[in-house]
Design a protein around this motif. Structure first.
Motif, short mmCIF file in Angstrom:
data_model
loop_
_atom_site.label_atom_id
_atom_site.label_comp_id
_atom_site.label_asym_id
_atom_site.label_seq_id
_atom_site.Cartn_x
_atom_site.Cartn_y
_atom_site.Cartn_z
N TYR A 200 44.89 44.36 25.58
CA TYR A 200 44.56 44.29 27.14
C TYR A 200 44.87 43.02 27.48
O TYR A 200 44.51 41.79 26.93
N PRO A 201 45.61 42.66 28.69
CA PRO A 201 46.09 41.64 29.19
C PRO A 201 44.82 40.86 30.08
O PRO A 201 43.87 41.56 30.26
N ALA A 202 45.04 39.70 29.89
CA ALA A 202 44.10 38.68 30.71
C ALA A 202 44.25 38.94 32.37
O ALA A 202 45.08 39.51 32.94
N CYS A 203 43.06 38.26 32.65
CA CYS A 203 43.23 38.20 34.35
C CYS A 203 43.58 36.53 34.59
O CYS A 203 42.47 35.66 34.23
N TYR A 204 44.80 36.69 35.09
CA TYR A 204 45.00 34.95 35.31
C TYR A 204 44.79 34.71 36.57
O TYR A 204 44.61 35.57 37.65
N SER A 205 44.77 33.53 37.06
CA SER A 205 44.49 32.94 38.58
C SER A 205 45.46 33.50 39.42
O SER A 205 46.59 33.42 39.41
N THR A 240 36.44 48.54 33.54
CA THR A 240 36.82 48.15 31.98
C THR A 240 36.93 46.56 31.92
O THR A 240 36.83 46.08 31.19
N ASN A 241 37.53 46.07 33.14
CA ASN A 241 38.07 44.66 32.72
C ASN A 241 36.62 43.95 32.40
O ASN A 241 36.45 42.92 31.69
N ALA A 242 35.77 44.33 33.47
CA ALA A 242 34.34 43.58 33.04
C ALA A 242 33.87 43.80 31.54
O ALA A 242 33.43 42.83 30.87
N VAL A 243 34.24 44.81 30.87
CA VAL A 243 33.72 45.06 29.58
C VAL A 243 34.53 44.19 28.61
O VAL A 243 34.05 43.58 27.65
N VAL A 244 35.93 44.34 28.64
CA VAL A 244 36.78 43.48 28.01
C VAL A 244 36.62 41.97 28.07
O VAL A 244 36.69 41.49 27.08
N TYR A 245 36.41 41.61 29.20
CA TYR A 245 36.45 40.14 29.48
C TYR A 245 35.14 39.65 28.99
O TYR A 245 35.23 38.25 28.97
N ALA A 246 34.27 40.50 28.50
CA ALA A 246 32.90 39.87 28.10
C ALA A 246 33.09 39.79 26.56
O ALA A 246 32.17 39.14 26.01
N THR A 247 34.33 39.98 26.00
CA THR A 247 34.33 39.57 24.45
C THR A 247 35.08 38.29 24.28
O THR A 247 35.77 37.86 25.19
N SER A 248 35.12 38.18 22.95
CA SER A 248 35.46 36.73 22.67
C SER A 248 37.13 36.77 22.95
O SER A 248 37.90 37.59 22.69
N GLY A 249 37.47 35.55 23.31
CA GLY A 249 38.80 35.17 23.82
C GLY A 249 39.22 35.45 25.15
O GLY A 249 40.37 34.87 25.60
N TYR A 250 38.32 36.04 25.77
CA TYR A 250 38.94 36.31 27.55
C TYR A 250 38.16 35.45 28.10
O TYR A 250 37.92 36.07 29.40
N GLU A 251 37.27 34.47 27.78
CA GLU A 251 36.43 33.83 28.66
C GLU A 251 36.93 33.18 30.10
O GLU A 251 36.33 33.48 31.02
N GLN A 252 38.30 32.85 30.01
CA GLN A 252 38.87 32.42 31.26
C GLN A 252 39.03 33.59 32.09
O GLN A 252 39.00 33.26 33.48
N SER A 253 39.32 34.61 31.84
CA SER A 253 39.38 35.96 32.69
C SER A 253 38.21 36.25 33.41
O SER A 253 38.34 36.71 34.67
N VAL A 254 37.06 35.93 32.92
CA VAL A 254 35.88 36.15 33.76
C VAL A 254 35.87 35.47 34.97
O VAL A 254 35.54 35.88 35.97
N ARG A 255 36.17 34.35 34.88
CA ARG A 255 36.23 33.39 36.00
C ARG A 255 37.25 33.91 36.84
O ARG A 255 37.02 33.88 38.29
N ASN A 256 38.21 33.99 36.47
CA ASN A 256 39.63 34.49 37.46
C ASN A 256 39.15 35.71 38.21
O ASN A 256 39.71 36.03 39.29
N ALA A 257 38.79 36.68 37.28
CA ALA A 257 38.36 37.92 37.79
C ALA A 257 37.42 37.92 39.11
O ALA A 257 37.26 38.79 40.07
N ALA A 258 36.53 37.03 39.07
CA ALA A 258 35.34 36.92 40.10
C ALA A 258 36.01 36.28 41.23
O ALA A 258 35.38 36.32 42.36
#
Length: 296
Positions: A200-205, A240-258
């Motif tokens: 699953y890819p990240a959400c980048y800025s 799905t993004n919200a579920v995946v980005y709550a897992t370890s390693g995707y922490e920066q995606s949470v901020r970017n997705a918001a």
């Protein structure tokens, strides 16, 4: 039959006693009464006979013929609706930018002519490196169809690429310039479908989570960097993004997705990505499958 005195007689002229007139008498009496009331007209009778005839034909069709076996008669045939559904026109997926990191020779490096690019599992680099991208497992299923007819396009070449869990693109981003993971080419099968095993890819800025793809006439054209039939992107759904980005390693995606939405995204914003949002199945623990039908 009935004589002039309205008495019922049999074929020999003998009077039929009222108690023994039976079914014939009852039916004829009923018909006479219906006629008298004017509600048992020719239209109703014709409809009744037609219904009986239709039932007889249906029964005959359901009965195996003497020249064929029962199993042959029971073999289902494709329905007209199923055939029509497979050939219904669909909306063409919008043309989108390949972005700054295509790896197809249009912006610097070209990975398409490298041995090993034709593959289904794109998680690892190939060639001089075997680095494997980490993240929630994701299968990407793309089905290519003719937008005008809906027909599946078999034998087409599909090149797919996306960023890693940290938002980096292999071959371009700092630290992964010498990697070529999360890129691959495949040929569509008889159903027009290719499946890539990835993460699953990240959400980048500045961008909504997405996956890039190019469609070519065939694999030979793809690896030769020939003419592209369609360049577009797949959008991953918010839930799905919200579920995946709550897992370890995707922490920066949470901020970017918001900080981004489909409507504000510079690619999907025109129509909210209505023709590019993937259909999802699975879970974060077992892995997801993202499916999209591409009209070209």
């Amino acid at each position: 039959m009935r004589d002039d005195d309205s008495r019922w007689t049999d074929a020999n002229g003998q009077i039929i006693d009222e108690d023994h007139r039976g079914l014939v008498y009852d039916i004829r009496t009923l018909i006479d009464r219906r006629r008298a009331l004017g509600i048992f007209g020719g239209v109703a009778l014709t409809s009744l006979l037609a219904a009986c005839g239709a039932k007889s034909e249906a029964d005959a069709a359901a009965t195996p013929s003497s020249s064929g076996s029962a199993s042959e008669s029971a073999t289902p045939t494709p329905s007209a609706s199923a055939t029509a559904e497979a050939s219904v026109p669909l909306d063409e997926v919008p043309d989108e930018t390949g972005g700054p990191y295509p790896g197809d020779g249009s912006n610097g490096v070209n990975v398409l002519d490298d041995s090993g690019i034709v593959r289904s599992d794109i998680r690892s680099s190939f060639g001089s490196s075997t680095t494997r991208a980490q993240g929630v497992p994701l299968t990407i299923a793309l089905t290519v169809r003719d937008a005008a007819t809906g027909a599946a396009l078999a034998g087409r070449g599909v090149y797919l690429w996306h960023c890693d869990r940290e938002g980096r693109y292999s071959l371009y981003s700092q630290g992964v310039e010498n990697e070529n993971y999360l890129r691959g080419v495949q040929e569509t099968d008889a159903n027009g479908t290719v499946r890539f095993t990835s993460i699953y890819p990240a959400c980048y800025s500045g961008r909504w989570p997405h996956i890039h793809f190019e469609v070519y006439e065939d694999v030979a054209t793809a690896v030769a960097s020939g003419p592209i039939v369609k360049t577009s992107q797949l959008a991953l759904p918010d839930e799905t993004n919200a579920v995946v980005y709550a897992t370890s390693g995707y922490e920066q995606s949470v901020r970017n997705a918001a900080q981004i939405s489909l409507q504000s995204d510079n690619v999907f914003g025109d129509d909210g990505g209505i023709h590019q949002i993937a259909t999802m199945s699975g879970s974060a623990s077992s892995g997801y499958t993202a499916s999209l039908t591409i009209g070209v």
